[in-house]
Design an enzyme around this catalytic site. Sequence first.
Site, PDB file in Angstrom:
ATOM      1  N   GLU A   1      -5.085  -4.799 -13.738  1.00  0.00           N
ATOM      2  CA  GLU A   1      -6.211  -3.903 -13.965  1.00  0.00           C
ATOM      3  C   GLU A   1      -6.104  -3.231 -15.334  1.00  0.00           C
ATOM      4  O   GLU A   1      -5.026  -3.099 -15.906  1.00  0.00           O
ATOM      5  CB  GLU A   1      -6.231  -2.806 -12.884  1.00  0.00           C
ATOM      6  N   ARG A   2      -7.237  -2.772 -15.832  1.00  0.00           N
ATOM      7  CA  ARG A   2      -7.244  -1.964 -17.054  1.00  0.00           C
ATOM      8  C   ARG A   2      -6.778  -0.550 -16.716  1.00  0.00           C
ATOM      9  O   ARG A   2      -6.998  -0.060 -15.608  1.00  0.00           O
ATOM     10  CB  ARG A   2      -8.640  -1.918 -17.658  1.00  0.00           C
TER      11      ARG A   2
ATOM     12  N   LYS B   1     -17.491  -7.449  -9.115  1.00  0.00           N
ATOM     13  CA  LYS B   1     -16.424  -7.551  -8.108  1.00  0.00           C
ATOM     14  C   LYS B   1     -15.770  -6.197  -7.861  1.00  0.00           C
ATOM     15  O   LYS B   1     -15.625  -5.770  -6.711  1.00  0.00           O
ATOM     16  CB  LYS B   1     -15.350  -8.546  -8.566  1.00  0.00           C
TER      17      LYS B   1
END
Length: 463
Positions: A177-178, A151
């Site tokens: 998000e990371r 994705k």
Amino acid sequence: MSVRGAVVDVAFDGDLPPINTVLLVRWDRPEPLVLEVHAHVGHGTVRAIALQATAGLARTVAVDATGQPLLVPVGDAVLGRLLDVVGAVRDQGPPLPADTPRRGIHNPPPALKDETATSAVFETGIKVIDLLAPLARGGKAAMFGGAGVGKTVLVMELIHAMVEKYQGISVFAGVGERSREGHEMLNDMRDSGVLGRTVLVYGQMNEPPGARWRVPLTALTIAEYFRDDQQRNVLLLMDNVFRFVQAGSELSSLLGRLPSRVGYQPTLATEVAALQERIASVAGAAVTAIQAVYVPADDFTDPAVTAISSHTESSIMLSRDLAAQGFYPAIDPLASSSVLLDPLIVGDAHYRLAERVRETLARFKDLQDIIALLGVEELGTADRLIVTRARRLQRFLSQPFAVTEAFTGTPGRSVRRSDTLAGCSAILDGETDDWAESSLYMIGALDDGRRKEAALAAAETAS
């Protein structure tokens, strides 16, 4: 005051501050802690949600009511910058100018009479999307997929593909998000020279649920300012919208609400609608939204997934089976759909060709059990021909991406829609029946395949 993770109860002597307004906690840290009023829970007490970590917060600390919603910076000053949920700069650059305009994050969607529908196709250069699930300029598209099926890579490639074609403003919302992904995105945009037209807004995975729950609204507010006040087209990218739903579920549990289906918050549909309805185009300016959506346990019937998909014009489904077979992008051509795939919009030729492609791939899928048990040799002549062409279509619809070139060593290819249609038509008409399947794998237009086939033939002749 009481503190339960991200939920904080605050006592007031006088009038209670309104819902969705900001409270500032004056604690022993350089920056005040930002709370947002969520509910009035009794005489003199409000329940608020913390937008930053509450570790170290003690009772009896003074709290100021601002009487205003969360105000975030908007306008040209935030272009090229990375912001957090409260609008603070997080890219280690200089502070924003003091005269930077600010806007509250809680705004109603445009009136229905002011919204404009669009039938213009947003050409991406990605073959399977342009052929079977075209995106709308000024519409909403979502990429649905489980963990590890591509994705984020697909969203990154769409950003890369649209840099040259799209001259408007880009707003990227990193929801859950990371930290690594945020750094990569910032560096990639800086290296490609598009950071000056982009705003990055992050509520990362290691931040409390309040930040992840509100960061899409911060990004939307910035996009709305460019749309409404400057009449500029905006490309809004969100990765990952499921983390927004997940943050709402965490907060719902902390607030003591009874869970609904599959443990989600009872307000799931309302929260998703409140976000999605604000993503709209008005006369003179379009907001085109592309959203990545994590699908838990690959269950496309999950309530969060169905709630989000009901608001999109184009739904792009990523398949773990295709990813396991090495077909990238791993987009399922049979499950993906778009309201723009209509002969009145894309034309009769495109529509008929897309239907032929789908019919061929659907028949191939029906035959796979028979092939696994008995082999291709037991099929009739017509079915063997369908299998031959479907396998070549599958390989032709794979494509190397520019953002993966560093890992694969294969340069990325962007393909015009006309070349995609010509290639699929040639395969369905039998032009490639005698080609090696590998000649069509991970190429751009069909001419690339012709060159690979000629190189293979020359190598065989030489040997």
